[in-house]
Design an enzyme around this catalytic site. Structure first.
Site, PDB file in Angstrom:
ATOM      1  N   HIS A 203       0.829  -1.073  -0.006  1.00 22.05           N
ATOM      2  CA  HIS A 203       0.035   0.008  -0.031  1.00 22.05           C
ATOM      3  C   HIS A 203       0.872   1.150   0.088  1.00 22.05           C
ATOM      4  O   HIS A 203       0.296   2.440  -0.047  1.00 22.05           O
ATOM      5  CB  HIS A 203      -0.776   0.057   1.164  1.00 22.05           C
ATOM      6  CG  HIS A 203      -0.434   0.308   2.442  1.00 22.05           C
ATOM      7  ND1 HIS A 203       0.679  -0.474   3.263  1.00 22.05           N
ATOM      8  CD2 HIS A 203      -0.084   1.605   3.118  1.00 22.05           C
ATOM      9  CE1 HIS A 203       1.145   0.324   4.257  1.00 22.05           C
ATOM     10  NE2 HIS A 203       0.931   1.246   4.356  1.00 22.05           N
TER      11      HIS A 203
HETATM   12  C1  UD1 Z   1      -2.074   6.126   5.218  1.00 22.97           C
HETATM   13  C2  UD1 Z   1      -0.954   6.522   6.040  1.00 22.97           C
HETATM   14  C3  UD1 Z   1       0.299   5.679   5.898  1.00 22.97           C
HETATM   15  C4  UD1 Z   1      -0.081   4.308   6.344  1.00 22.97           C
HETATM   16  C5  UD1 Z   1      -1.501   3.811   5.944  1.00 22.97           C
HETATM   17  C6  UD1 Z   1      -1.908   2.596   6.773  1.00 22.97           C
HETATM   18  C7  UD1 Z   1      -0.553   9.064   5.414  1.00 22.97           C
HETATM   19  C8  UD1 Z   1       0.283   9.970   4.667  1.00 22.97           C
HETATM   20  N1  UD1 Z   1      -0.466   7.823   5.140  1.00 22.97           N
HETATM   21  O1  UD1 Z   1      -1.853   5.540   4.047  1.00 22.97           O
HETATM   22  O2  UD1 Z   1       1.287   5.985   6.687  1.00 22.97           O
HETATM   23  O3  UD1 Z   1       0.818   3.263   6.241  1.00 22.97           O
HETATM   24  O4  UD1 Z   1      -2.327   5.037   6.008  1.00 22.97           O
HETATM   25  O5  UD1 Z   1      -2.996   2.102   6.159  1.00 22.97           O
HETATM   26  O6  UD1 Z   1      -1.270   9.384   6.447  1.00 22.97           O
HETATM   27  N2  UD1 Z   1      -9.169   4.691   0.908  1.00 22.97           N
HETATM   28  C9  UD1 Z   1     -10.365   4.138   0.934  1.00 22.97           C
HETATM   29  N3  UD1 Z   1     -11.118   3.841   1.994  1.00 22.97           N
HETATM   30  C10 UD1 Z   1     -10.311   4.078   3.300  1.00 22.97           C
HETATM   31  C11 UD1 Z   1      -9.193   4.684   3.359  1.00 22.97           C
HETATM   32  C12 UD1 Z   1      -8.593   5.079   2.356  1.00 22.97           C
HETATM   33  O7  UD1 Z   1     -10.770   3.865  -0.038  1.00 22.97           O
HETATM   34  O8  UD1 Z   1     -11.191   3.660   4.369  1.00 22.97           O
HETATM   35  C13 UD1 Z   1      -8.245   4.959  -0.302  1.00 22.97           C
HETATM   36  C14 UD1 Z   1      -8.853   6.270  -0.801  1.00 22.97           C
HETATM   37  O9  UD1 Z   1      -8.952   6.393  -2.035  1.00 22.97           O
HETATM   38  C15 UD1 Z   1      -7.531   7.157  -0.207  1.00 22.97           C
HETATM   39  C16 UD1 Z   1      -6.346   6.066  -0.333  1.00 22.97           C
HETATM   40  O10 UD1 Z   1      -7.064   5.008   0.051  1.00 22.97           O
HETATM   41  O11 UD1 Z   1      -7.149   8.278  -1.155  1.00 22.97           O
HETATM   42  C17 UD1 Z   1      -5.147   6.562   0.489  1.00 22.97           C
HETATM   43  O12 UD1 Z   1      -5.638   6.650   2.100  1.00 22.97           O
HETATM   44  P1  UD1 Z   1      -4.819   7.715   2.656  1.00 22.97           P
HETATM   45  O13 UD1 Z   1      -5.287   7.549   4.169  1.00 22.97           O
HETATM   46  O14 UD1 Z   1      -4.646   9.076   2.251  1.00 22.97           O
HETATM   47  O15 UD1 Z   1      -3.481   7.157   2.802  1.00 22.97           O
HETATM   48  P2  UD1 Z   1      -2.844   5.474   3.194  1.00 22.97           P
HETATM   49  O16 UD1 Z   1      -2.540   5.121   1.876  1.00 22.97           O
HETATM   50  O17 UD1 Z   1      -4.130   4.768   3.400  1.00 22.97           O
HETATM   51  N1  UDP Z   2      -3.220  -5.184   9.088  1.00 24.64           N
HETATM   52  C1  UDP Z   2      -4.591  -5.804   9.270  1.00 24.64           C
HETATM   53  N2  UDP Z   2      -5.279  -5.909   8.096  1.00 24.64           N
HETATM   54  C2  UDP Z   2      -4.826  -5.910   6.926  1.00 24.64           C
HETATM   55  C3  UDP Z   2      -3.367  -5.428   6.696  1.00 24.64           C
HETATM   56  C4  UDP Z   2      -2.644  -4.888   7.913  1.00 24.64           C
HETATM   57  O1  UDP Z   2      -5.222  -5.763  10.387  1.00 24.64           O
HETATM   58  O2  UDP Z   2      -5.632  -6.371   5.997  1.00 24.64           O
HETATM   59  C5  UDP Z   2      -2.726  -4.950  10.323  1.00 24.64           C
HETATM   60  C6  UDP Z   2      -1.343  -5.313  10.351  1.00 24.64           C
HETATM   61  O3  UDP Z   2      -1.354  -6.580  11.052  1.00 24.64           O
HETATM   62  C7  UDP Z   2      -0.402  -4.362  11.249  1.00 24.64           C
HETATM   63  C8  UDP Z   2      -1.043  -2.979  10.765  1.00 24.64           C
HETATM   64  O4  UDP Z   2      -2.331  -3.244  10.159  1.00 24.64           O
HETATM   65  O5  UDP Z   2      -0.820  -4.323  12.547  1.00 24.64           O
HETATM   66  C9  UDP Z   2      -0.386  -2.392   9.879  1.00 24.64           C
HETATM   67  O6  UDP Z   2      -0.888  -1.445   8.964  1.00 24.64           O
HETATM   68  P1  UDP Z   2      -0.587  -0.880   7.644  1.00 24.64           P
HETATM   69  O7  UDP Z   2       0.034  -1.774   6.881  1.00 24.64           O
HETATM   70  O8  UDP Z   2      -1.896  -0.338   6.900  1.00 24.64           O
HETATM   71  O9  UDP Z   2       0.311   0.523   7.985  1.00 24.64           O
HETATM   72  P2  UDP Z   2       1.888   0.782   8.280  1.00 24.64           P
HETATM   73  O10 UDP Z   2       2.224   0.029   9.426  1.00 24.64           O
HETATM   74  O11 UDP Z   2       2.732   0.399   7.023  1.00 24.64           O
HETATM   75  O12 UDP Z   2       1.760   2.245   8.616  1.00 24.64           O
END
Ligand code: UD1
Ligand code: UDP
Length: 354
Positions: A203
């Site tokens: 992601h």
């Molecule tokens: C965010 C964090 C990242 C973290 C990740 C965990 C920032 C800059 N990034 O990234 O550090 O590792 O969360 O998962 O804060 N979207 C959906 N449904 C949701 C949420 C998101 O469809 O419930 C889609 C949307 O199109 C959105 C995209 O995912 O634009 C990205 O979501 P966003 O929260 O901006 O960043 P993440 O990639 O989730």
């Molecule tokens: N995780 C989860 N379901 C998923 C993917 C990740 O519960 O489908 C959990 C994972 O076990 C870990 C946390 O989410 O505890 C990590 O989050 P993510 O990878 O979204 O973000 P990051 O750690 O890179 O910021």
């Protein structure tokens, strides 16, 4: 003591759960959900499984550009802070929610406690690196998971209020590991044999928003020979669709994001974890599963130094080669992320402040 906690993204629900449980035994917590993650599979499932109390405020900000998302959160959090007048604000990790919460509090002169302070990738192109550095520099209490994190802060001149408490993700994992084993049906659901499959997650913005890296990782996943489970983040699903890229390897089980208990079960029983997640690299290390990380650098350098994690970037050949080659002797790996009592130490330190 009144402590206002601000969370909003998947990993923050997991990190906050054990701390919040401990906090509520000693102080009054006001819980704010920014709404950064909003799909049921990215948010609600963690509140239910981890028994996180219902947020007192749900700001409903949703997906936006970085500036808009962070800016709207800043304004909305400020209003809540003015109304609630907390003694402390707690933030977690490195998302836009973390920075908005910390900045809103610091501007109102409300002290900030940062959990998972001191992490650095030294790559300022990552939005998370900007969020971490800025949050650390406005925080009054900095709870570091490792000695490495403490030394990063020292190098930036931050020494006051720094505590090495261990990693709260260890607390979460130890608290839920047995429950996951007992209650998760995910292996049967997808006909998975313990140690007979790879678990992948994908992601990170640099791997989804760069078309070359997106295509290269997709090519690697399409070429994997072993059964592979991929609970796909909505961001990546969208980017693949926009680029008309298909994941059509018959060995690949493509899932919507799974809850934490299913995730722990999938991780613990995988033969290998392929990821670009921060938290998942750490969980692989804790659960003694070899990890291949599709990034050019990592904040969790200890996992690489100990040979349990290999950094391969996004090149498809490099990914496939590492998947074939990696072999970890976990008998030689030393624990570095603490003993599962990080939350207790955090709350002890916090409640001694007044
Ligand atoms: C965010 C964090 C990242 C973290 C990740 C965990 C920032 C800059 N990034 O990234 O550090 O590792 O969360 O998962 O804060 N979207 C959906 N449904 C949701 C949420 C998101 O469809 O419930 C889609 C949307 O199109 C959105 C995209 O995912 O634009 C990205 O979501 P966003 O929260 O901006 O960043 P993440 O990639 O989730
Ligand atoms: N995780 C989860 N379901 C998923 C993917 C990740 O519960 O489908 C959990 C994972 O076990 C870990 C946390 O989410 O505890 C990590 O989050 P993510 O990878 O979204 O973000 P990051 O750690 O890179 O910021």
């Amino acid at each position: 003591m009144k402590v206002l906690t601000i969370i909003g993204a998947r990993p923050q629900f997991i990190k906050a759960a054990p701390v919040s449980r401990e906090l509520r035994r000693h102080a009054h917590e006001v819980l704010v959900h920014s709404g950064q993650h909003y799909d049921a599979a990215m948010s609600d499932v963690f509140f239910e499984e981890l028994e996180i109390p219902r947020p007192d405020y749900h700001l409903g900000i949703g997906s936006k550009s970085h500036g808009e998302q962070t800016g709207e959160m800043l304004a909305r959090v400020e209003r809540v802070l003015i109304e609630e007048k907390p003694d402390w604000v707690m933030v977690y990790g490195d998302t836009n929610t973390t920075l908005a919460g910390a900045l809103a509090a610091a501007k109102l002169d409300i002290p900030v406690a940062h959990v998972e302070a001191g992490l650095r990738s030294f790559n300022r192109k990552m939005p998370e690196e900007i969020n971490r550095v800025l949050t650390d520099h406005v925080s009054r209490l900095l709870f570091c998971p490792t000695d490495t994190a403490v030394s990063h802060l020292q190098r930036e001149g931050i020494t006051a209020g720094v505590y090495q408490v261990g990693d709260v993700m260890v607390d979460a994992l130890l608290h839920n590991r047995q429950l996951a084993q007992q209650s998760s049906r995910v292996l049967d659901q997808f006909n998975l044999v313990p140690k007979g499959y790879i678990l992948a997650t994908w992601h990170r913005a640099e791997n989804t928003d760069d078309p070359a890296r997106l295509a290269s990782i997709a090519a690697a996943l399409n070429a994997l020979q072993q059964p592979t489970v991929l609970p796909l983040h909505p961001r990546t699903r969208q980017r693949l669709e926009q680029a008309s890229l298909k994941l059509d390897n018959p060995q690949l089980h493509l899932l919507t994001p799974v809850g934490y208990l299913d995730m722990l079960q999938l991780e613990a029983n995988a033969s290998l974890i392929l990821t670009d997640s921060g938290g998942v690299q750490k969980e692989a290390f804790l659960l003694q599963v070899p990890c291949v990380t599709m990034r050019d650098e990592t904040e969790w350098t200890e996992t690489v130094e100990q040979g349990a994690n290999r950094l391969v970037g996004a090149d498809s050949q490099a990914i496939l080669q590492a998947v074939e080659e990696i072999n970890v002797d976990f008998n030689r790996v030393q624990p570095v992320f603490g003993d599962g009592r990080a939350s207790k130490r955090i709350i002890e330190t916090l409640t001694q402040q007044i």
